[in-house]
Scaffold this active site. Structure first.
Site: not given
Ligand SMILES: Cc1ncc(C[n+]2csc(CCOP(=O)(O)OP(=O)(O)O)c2C)c(N)n1
Ligand SMILES: Cc1ncc(C[n+]2csc(CCOP(=O)(O)OP(=O)(O)O)c2C)c(N)n1
Ligand SMILES: [Mg+2]
Ligand SMILES: [Mg+2]
Lengths: 327, 338, 327, 338
Positions: D250, D254, D262
């Protein structure tokens, strides 16, 4: 007294305990490099290093469950659940492992585990990022449930949690993080569990607020004062243990009570508080026990809808006014 | 599948005492189970029993590869693990009988026996529930620089719980001194592994977490012992977790009273022939280190120990009713938490 | 009327719906070959085959979550959670997915998902196999929560659940499975949600019982009758929706109320019921709102300790006696 | 790692319309994100935005391999998936602006957009939350004998949630027509995959569940498209699930506002060079099928569409406050559930 934000008060409590006890550590999603999504643990990684400020995988069950395991072998973990909404991702570990370990083992397990959880609606975060889960585990014996409403209480209650031997669910309201207030500097400052705070005295009506609703109850009290109604505002501070005496004493004096919390009305913390009063203080009551809480609808994204669903100082004010026969 | 050393090598590889202790503990587990089942029928024991008859080699072999400093987490089928790790049948029997001097003062029962002084962090009523706990214990050891390991016992069925996945992943990332010990007895309750798991060997799941997965003959106590020893060394050397899949079988129902509609008598009989205790005693005798009399003597001592355990349990006091409220918290804040 | 056990009444409701609607199916741990651990689905595999009676892996999150997914594409799944104690293994799927799918999508998602859950203490099953989780999800809007107390209600309420379009948590008390009672035979028999049952009329005190405590409240009522006290016994039947009117009407008549459930007292279903009455019916009350529930201690293994912790008819009787000024 | 076909083969393999649509949708996703970010700054949009800028090839490539009958579950980073699957930017923008005609009537916002008529079962605010849902939808299709598939999008971070494991296992057992599509963008929030996952390729996790795991270059839309097509065929032939790991990145934080402590600018820049849209347009032009003008025209149509979407959103009414209570249940039992 120096002033701290609620957020920094929490951080200070963690840092003091980590400095004085090598067994205390912090673990959770993005608590380190990212500084915590709410910034609470900012720069703690620099002081304590990655061994003691641990970024975990996105695995809530393991976060809670390994907090328990570490506690059982003598560590004193602080674990963070980024949004209270995700608490039930680890629901079973909390309800069936953490809460019951001591009892099931015949009292032998020590579980000095503090679970820090953010709660409340930060605004348009919608149904899965806005909940106030304080009551979700109140039916589970074995946990202590803490809801600080001020920077001083945030620090003092967290110190009590971190020094105790029992698991604590420590709920931090997101919209309080930036609030400032005086926080005692003494190293041994702490706030005991099970002692409600009378944050404003009054004789006409008791306003019991949980978490952020303490602040809103105070606002309501000011509005009521303008109507000549003297409201007493009480913050239970800990839902388990609950300081029934202080609540009952106040109700005995005022004869009227409005309980408020940001959690949904149905089966929120107010249900239990109301039931306690209906059991032990009904003789003092001059009217119904009023509850103010979010409507029983998932939190909506739209600011207008969200405002409509969330409780505010007006809701408390109006409930009190009605109770006092003035609306 | 790894198997144990040849009979002829026993002499060179193992101290006689260790072999005797393996036999004694396996026998103790077996006889404990049979006795508990009997006492349950007789009314001494009020709760469920999930016996591990047939799985003694996994429980004892893995536990004996640990030291007193190491810890285990156990399961609903935990009696073998507890005895393996040094649990005292007296306090176990008293717990099953819901008596005050039982391991949990009668509060926990079979599903929740723990003894922190022996490193037994607890049996568990939740399938997969103990896995994160083991990971956390291992984290504690690692953080304090202690050379200790945590071993988590769990079943084939438990590998389908999310807790397994989350615990294994985090343990892999942090290279924690933890051993994931899977007793694959082919069934989770009434469901054959082939009906709920799309792979033949669970050990391959370790690949997802960056650590080795090994398969051992779970009815061969020496194979179990060796594999666990290797995993312990790996863990203590800071190299991280190992997944051990031990293939075994439970001779009896999922719990006592299970009509076992889900499997055939033939299947049961075929596994009875692979009975880990019979197999080990045969090998012991063939090794020349033990004769009939030696083994009978060990067996006899076990029976005596169990007789004592039962009579201890029978005579033990029941917990006082007022005690029910004790032990929920360390600090009740003057009773306010109740 | 023919008599059925509570267990067979539930089975009959499932079988009738499965026969009449090919989209209805049952899924859970050991519901098929094993006949269900509680035997409720015995021999259903023979009639419906493994496609519609599905033994799952031991994966509660997936059981609930795939029930939701199947519902979203037009199926009408019945999923079983073997012990209510394991409900929080799937807590997030229930609280954040199942409950909120309709609302978050702007009302478009249809979620005809029935989650059958066993509850209650079967005797010396200890802390992780004895809980009564009826209130654990009451704070989560979007779920309906049902607690049948008789065979007829078990069948009739389940039919309503299976024909509705909303997710239902359907709590079956283990110690009621073997109870027998008359169950109507008509194919269209069902019991609506939100209608409490007045199972015994009386004028002196209202006994509100949840689940198995209906039976125990009836026993208490008999004991009270011997003391010349006429108790009215009410079964809410559904906790969400809650039939407040029937409860209030009864309390208006008797002026006294004892609420009982097997769940722990703190924040059990009784907290909400009490709070509702304290809000809407306080004027009718001649005394405190009494709650009877399990003590706030994990369920112990020892039969003696367990008896001490669990509520029974005597507890209800004594609370009522006290309320009536007779103890 | 699988990559797409050589430029020279475009002509033979793909209809020009399909290629144009790939380009158009990727551009629409990109411009939607940039516009939404702008409108958020401008105040039209009240909530969070997790943009998928840089990941357009995965979202569009996978979605275009599906039919209207197939369904997807999406994530917090879902705008691309929704547009890929045919979602209308007008109703999306209106939803982000919390307006009544938005996809969820302003109740859901970015994290919860769904359109059942298009097979979009919903974005999701819970990491890993949609995986069991996809498995369940696939189960429904299979039980009814329909030739439809469910595709679940999720991130690298989500593969560490228990839901992933449980859903994948059950899908493997039942050979469900489901595709587990992992967008591995190296980070879960601020945590690099190497700090939370002990393996290099997530695709090997499929081995635990008895179905294939394939790795594709996630910035190569044709590679994504091909891999998904293959998985769809497999699923529809009754052969069960496929795990696809698409390696991508991306470009932005975030969420909007993320200071990105990071990772380095160098890393970001190196991935910007692999921009999936630039890469695809270059290839399209090299193929001779499209010239500058063609692509500009497509781009222009996208901008127009977004201008309309924004003005639609701006003009749309806000939801009436009384409506907040609607839509929680199908049947409120005369309002008793509130
Ligand atoms: C159960 C849960 N834990 C933590 C979060 C907080 N959170 C939102 S997005 C994210 C990262 C997700 O990473 P990834 O699956 O790699 O997706 P990306 O954001 O890279 O598309 C986190 C930790 C959440 N929304 N739900
Ligand atoms: C979370 C959870 N789900 C379901 C159960 C019910 N249950 C108890 S034991 C068991 C089977 C476990 O199988 P396995 O892990 O293979 O262990 P085994 O019984 O074969 O030793 C099940 C489903 C449970 N106790 N906990
Ligand atoms: Mg098994
Ligand atoms: Mg990612």
């Amino acid at each position: 007294m120096r002033e701290l934000t609620y957020s920094d008060a929490i951080r200070e409590a963690m840092m003091e305990e980590m400095r004085s006890n090598p067994n205390v550590f912090l673990m959770g999603e993005d608590v380190g490099v990212f500084n915590g999504v709410w910034g609470v643990s900012h720069d703690m990684l620099a002081e304590f290093g990655p061994e003691r400020i641990r970024d975990t995988a996105i695995s809530e069950m393991n976060i809670i469950g390994s907090g328990l395991g570490a506690a059982l072998v003598g560590m004193r973990p602080i674990v963070e659940i980024m949004f209270g909404d995700f608490l039930m991702c680890a629901g079973d570990q909390i309800a069936n492992q953490v809460a019951k370990a001591r009892f099931m083992s015949g009292g032998k397990a020590n579980v000095p585990l503090t679970i820090r959880i953010t709660s409340g609606a930060p605004g348009s975060a919608a149904a899965q990022h806005s909940q106030s889960p304080e009551s979700w585990f109140m039916n589970i014996p074995g946990l202590k449930i803490v809801t600080p409403a001020s920077p001083a209480d945030a620090k003092g209650l967290l110190k009590t949690a971190l020094r105790g031997e029992d698991p604590v669910l420590f709920f931090e309201h997101k919209m309080l993080y930036a609030e400032t207030g005086p926080v005692p500097e003494e190293a041994d400052f702490s706030v005991p569990f099970g002692q409600a705070a009378v944050v404003r005295e009054g004789k006409d009506v008791t306003l019991i607020g949980v978490g952020i609703m303490v602040k809103k109850s105070l606002l309501a009290a000011e509005m009521l004062a303008k109507q000549g109604i003297e409201a007493e505002v009480i913050d239970p501070r800990t839902l388990v243990p609950l300081d029934k005496d202080t609540l009952i004493k106040s109700v005995a004096k005022t004869g009227r009570v409005v309980i408020s919390h940001e959690a949904h009305r149905r089966s929120g913390p107010g249900a239990e508080i109301s039931a306690v009063l209906a059991e032990d203080a009904i003789e003092y009551l001059d009217g119904p026990i009023m509850r103010v809480g979010a409507k029983n609808v998932p939190l909506p994204y739209s600011p207008e809808l969200e405002n409509h669903v969330l409780p505010n100082e007006n809701d408390v004010y109006e409930a009190a006014l009605k109770l006092c026969g003035r609306s | 599948m790894q198997t144990g050393p040849e009979v002829s090598k026993y002499k060179d590889l193992y101290a006689r005492d260790l072999l005797a202790e393996m036999f004694r503990r396996m026998t103790l587990v077996r006889e404990f189970e049979l006795r508990a089942i009997e006492e349950r029928r007789g009314g001494l024991i009020p709760g469920f029993i999930h016996s591990c008859v047939g799985q003694e080699a996994t429980a004892v072999g893995a536990s004996l590869a640990l030291t007193d400093e190491d810890v285990i987490t156990s399961t609903h089928r935990g009696h073998g693990h507890l005895i393996g790790k040094g649990g005292d049948p007296k306090y176990m029997m008293a717990e099953l009988a819901a008596r005050a001097p039982g391991y949990c003062n009668g509060r926990g029962g079979s599903l929740h026996i723990a003894d922190f002084s022996l490193g037994i962090l607890g049996a568990n009523g939740i399938v997969g529930g103990g896995l994160p706990m083991a990971t956390g214990a291992a984290l504690g050891f690692k953080m304090r620089g202690e050379k200790r390991v945590a071993l988590s016992f769990f079943g084939d069925g438990a590998t389908n719980e999310g807790t397994f996945h989350e615990a294994a992943n985090q343990a892999g990332v942090w290279k924690l001194p933890v051993i994931f010990f899977c007793e694959n007895n082919l069934y989770g309750e009434g469901t054959h592994i082939q009906r709920c798991t799309p792979i033949d060997d669970l050990a391959i799941r370790a690949q997802s977490y960056g650590f080795p997965g090994v398969i051992v003959d779970g009815n061969d106590i020496l194979a179990v012992y060796e594999a666990t020893k290797t995993a312990v060394e790996r863990a203590k050397a800071g190299e991280g977790p190992t997944f051990i899949e031990a293939k075994t079988y439970r001779h009896r129902g999922h719990y006592e009273g299970d009509p076992q509609l889900y499997r055939t008598q033939e299947e049961i009989q075929s596994w009875m022939k692979k009975d880990p205790i019979k197999r080990f005693s045969k090998a012991l005798m063939e090794s020349g280190l033990f004769d009939d009399g030696d083994l009978e003597e060990l067996q006899g001592s076990v029976i005596m120990q169990l007789n004592e355990a039962v009579s201890f349990a029978e005579k033990a006091e029941k917990p006082a009713v007022e005690e029910a409220l004790a032990g929920v918290y360390a600090d009740t804040h003057n009773g306010l938490v109740f």
